[in-house]
Design a protein around this motif. Sequence first.
Motif, short mmCIF file in Angstrom:
data_model
loop_
_atom_site.label_atom_id
_atom_site.label_comp_id
_atom_site.label_asym_id
_atom_site.label_seq_id
_atom_site.Cartn_x
_atom_site.Cartn_y
_atom_site.Cartn_z
N HIS A 268 0.82 -0.95 0.11
CA HIS A 268 0.03 -0.13 0.00
C HIS A 268 0.82 1.17 -0.06
O HIS A 268 1.75 1.44 0.80
CB HIS A 268 -0.99 0.24 1.30
N GLY A 269 0.46 2.29 -1.02
CA GLY A 269 1.34 3.48 -0.91
C GLY A 269 0.71 4.61 -0.54
O GLY A 269 -0.68 4.81 -1.22
N PHE A 270 1.13 5.60 -0.05
CA PHE A 270 0.26 6.91 0.26
C PHE A 270 1.49 7.99 0.15
O PHE A 270 2.82 7.72 0.56
CB PHE A 270 -0.16 6.82 1.72
N THR A 271 0.97 9.15 -0.51
CA THR A 271 1.87 10.38 -0.26
C THR A 271 1.30 11.34 0.33
O THR A 271 -0.07 11.33 0.68
CB THR A 271 1.94 10.91 -1.85
N PHE A 272 2.14 11.98 1.01
CA PHE A 272 1.51 13.26 1.86
C PHE A 272 2.29 14.42 1.73
O PHE A 272 3.66 14.28 1.66
CB PHE A 272 1.31 12.92 3.15
N GLY A 273 1.82 15.56 1.72
CA GLY A 273 2.37 16.86 1.74
C GLY A 273 1.67 17.85 2.78
O GLY A 273 1.86 18.00 3.85
N THR A 274 0.78 18.46 1.99
CA THR A 274 -0.31 19.09 2.80
C THR A 274 -1.70 18.22 2.91
O THR A 274 -2.68 18.71 3.46
CB THR A 274 -0.69 20.35 2.06
N ARG A 275 -1.46 17.12 2.37
CA ARG A 275 -2.98 16.19 2.38
C ARG A 275 -2.23 14.82 1.88
O ARG A 275 -1.42 14.67 1.42
CB ARG A 275 -4.01 16.74 1.28
N LEU A 276 -3.04 13.72 2.46
CA LEU A 276 -2.81 12.45 2.27
C LEU A 276 -3.57 11.97 1.18
O LEU A 276 -4.64 12.27 0.67
CB LEU A 276 -3.26 11.64 3.32
N THR A 277 -2.67 11.20 0.07
CA THR A 277 -3.13 10.61 -1.19
C THR A 277 -2.91 9.28 -1.21
O THR A 277 -1.66 8.85 -0.89
CB THR A 277 -2.68 11.31 -2.32
N ASN A 278 -3.95 8.41 -1.41
CA ASN A 278 -3.67 7.00 -1.50
C ASN A 278 -3.26 6.52 -3.17
O ASN A 278 -4.29 6.84 -3.90
CB ASN A 278 -4.80 6.13 -1.23
N ILE A 279 -2.11 6.03 -3.51
CA ILE A 279 -1.78 5.76 -4.92
C ILE A 279 -1.54 4.21 -4.82
O ILE A 279 -0.62 3.94 -5.84
CB ILE A 279 -0.45 6.54 -4.98
N THR A 280 -2.20 3.46 -4.25
CA THR A 280 -2.05 2.05 -4.16
C THR A 280 -2.66 1.54 -5.49
O THR A 280 -1.81 0.79 -6.07
CB THR A 280 -2.78 1.38 -3.10
N ARG A 281 -3.41 1.85 -6.10
CA ARG A 281 -4.11 1.40 -7.40
C ARG A 281 -3.30 1.84 -8.47
O ARG A 281 -3.11 0.97 -9.57
CB ARG A 281 -5.44 1.93 -7.57
N HIS A 282 -2.41 2.97 -8.42
CA HIS A 282 -1.69 3.51 -9.51
C HIS A 282 -0.39 2.54 -9.58
O HIS A 282 0.06 2.08 -10.66
CB HIS A 282 -1.39 4.59 -9.26
N LEU A 283 0.15 1.86 -8.33
CA LEU A 283 1.28 1.31 -8.10
C LEU A 283 1.16 -0.13 -8.82
O LEU A 283 1.99 -0.89 -9.11
CB LEU A 283 1.80 1.14 -7.13
N ALA A 284 -0.01 -0.51 -9.05
CA ALA A 284 -0.44 -1.79 -9.88
C ALA A 284 -0.24 -1.90 -10.94
O ALA A 284 -0.13 -3.19 -11.68
CB ALA A 284 -2.11 -2.46 -9.45
N GLN A 285 0.04 -0.81 -11.74
CA GLN A 285 0.23 -0.80 -13.22
C GLN A 285 1.64 -1.25 -13.50
O GLN A 285 2.64 -0.85 -12.71
CB GLN A 285 0.15 0.57 -13.98
N ARG A 286 1.86 -2.21 -14.58
CA ARG A 286 2.97 -3.05 -14.46
C ARG A 286 4.33 -1.84 -15.29
O ARG A 286 5.42 -1.67 -14.88
CB ARG A 286 2.98 -3.97 -15.71
N ASP A 287 3.72 -0.86 -15.89
CA ASP A 287 4.67 0.21 -16.53
C ASP A 287 4.79 1.18 -15.59
O ASP A 287 3.94 1.88 -14.98
CB ASP A 287 4.15 0.90 -17.76
N VAL A 288 6.03 1.34 -15.13
CA VAL A 288 6.48 2.41 -13.97
C VAL A 288 6.05 3.93 -14.49
O VAL A 288 6.05 4.65 -13.53
CB VAL A 288 8.13 2.27 -13.70
N ASP A 289 6.48 4.33 -15.42
CA ASP A 289 6.28 5.57 -16.08
C ASP A 289 4.79 6.07 -15.85
O ASP A 289 4.39 6.97 -15.38
CB ASP A 289 6.82 5.63 -17.68
N ALA A 290 3.89 4.95 -16.47
CA ALA A 290 2.41 5.17 -16.60
C ALA A 290 2.16 5.13 -14.99
O ALA A 290 1.17 6.08 -14.67
CB ALA A 290 1.60 4.33 -17.18
N ALA A 291 2.49 4.39 -14.28
CA ALA A 291 2.24 4.20 -12.78
C ALA A 291 2.32 5.62 -11.99
O ALA A 291 1.59 6.00 -11.44
CB ALA A 291 2.72 3.09 -12.04
#
Length: 420
Positions: A268-291
């Motif tokens: 499970h991946g989350f990014t945060f700065g001023t707010r929390l964002t769940n990026i888990t579903r994007h990491l499931a893409q095989r292409d790293v650039d697209a993800a």
Amino acid sequence: MPDYPPLTLPDDPKLLRNITHFARALRKAGLPVGPGRVLDAVRAVAAAGFTSRQDFYWALHACFVTKPEQRVVFAQVFRLFWRDPRYLEQMMAAMLPAIRGVQEERPAKPAEKRAAEALLDGMLEQPDLPEAEQEGTEIEIDASRTMSAEERLRTLDFEQMSTAEIAAAKRILAQLKLPVTPIQSRRLMAAPRGQRADWRRTLRNAARQGGDLQQIARAKRRIRWPNLVVLCDISGSMSQYSRIILHFLHAAANARGTSGGQGWARVHGFTFGTRLTNITRHLAQRDVDAALAAAGAEAQDWEGGTRIGDCLHAFNRDWSRRVMGQGAVVLLITDGLDRGDAEGLSREMQRLQLSSRRLIWLNPLLRWDGFAPKAQGIRAMLPYTDSFRAGHSIASLQDLAQVISSPSDAGEKARLMGML
């Protein structure tokens, strides 16, 4: 493509040529600059004028910079191309290798090497040898104490890497494995050679045979694989580190599985700065650039401010029960520079640690020998981490496998706790 009206140019348009060369350098440094933006820049400079250095900078900035991550590269190329009269000497010093043991007096600034490579493309040639050396003088070099290029890349700070070094680092990180030790569950499973007797199944089998106990059924404890939860800071001070670490996170997410203990149940991946964002579903893409492109589009706070306490509160409130079950391991990647409520940050860190099997904090600032927990955010977070490690290079990420498999590895926590 929009139609541009005719552009009136002076007879000797040297400024236009300079802007064109500047745009070419930006393109080589990684910015998507085309002819249309060059024309826009010329018109913007004509409208804003170039008597003021600040107006000239922001006029070009508005035309060539389209994403927050491009600001640092643009600033370095602009400084070297337009502002610093000794830019060529500085770039040559940054690009040429050290000779006779003379090293650079200062480390390269963020994106400085990329800017130098873009402006000096094709200009760096092999230096002419003296006549004595050209005639066949044999030169012996003692390389016993020098590092190979790969070893140097492993220990090089992400912020000091050039464009080629960043590309090489991403390729290495894509091949890294993050093995995890399975966890023994309290539940049992049938096993002919198990170390425990399964009395329930034994009596059930005996009931089918009219009460005749023929064989004692055996069982063993099930094994399960924990989740990996990554909370990555994408604020301005962490942008260069977080982008490369997200490449590593993508590789871990796509290598999950129980085969050979090389993966996790789920990442499970989350990014945060001023707010929390769940990026888990994007990491499931095989292409790293697209993800990463999809993750960057969803996270709107790239290179913004930092509200660690508020983001951790949002995670503990909305996501903790969903992703922290089954003994999840948490990687917290941030420099800890938060100006919010220290008490609230401590409270959220304590809750995060209690919810996780292990909380590992990677801090790029730990690369400095003189690092001390002076910031209030670091002082509030440090007591509630299980392991405190540096996270600024390939080598520091490669050490994660050993850290995760060694529950007693606290990193630099004990030493820094003594300074509080």
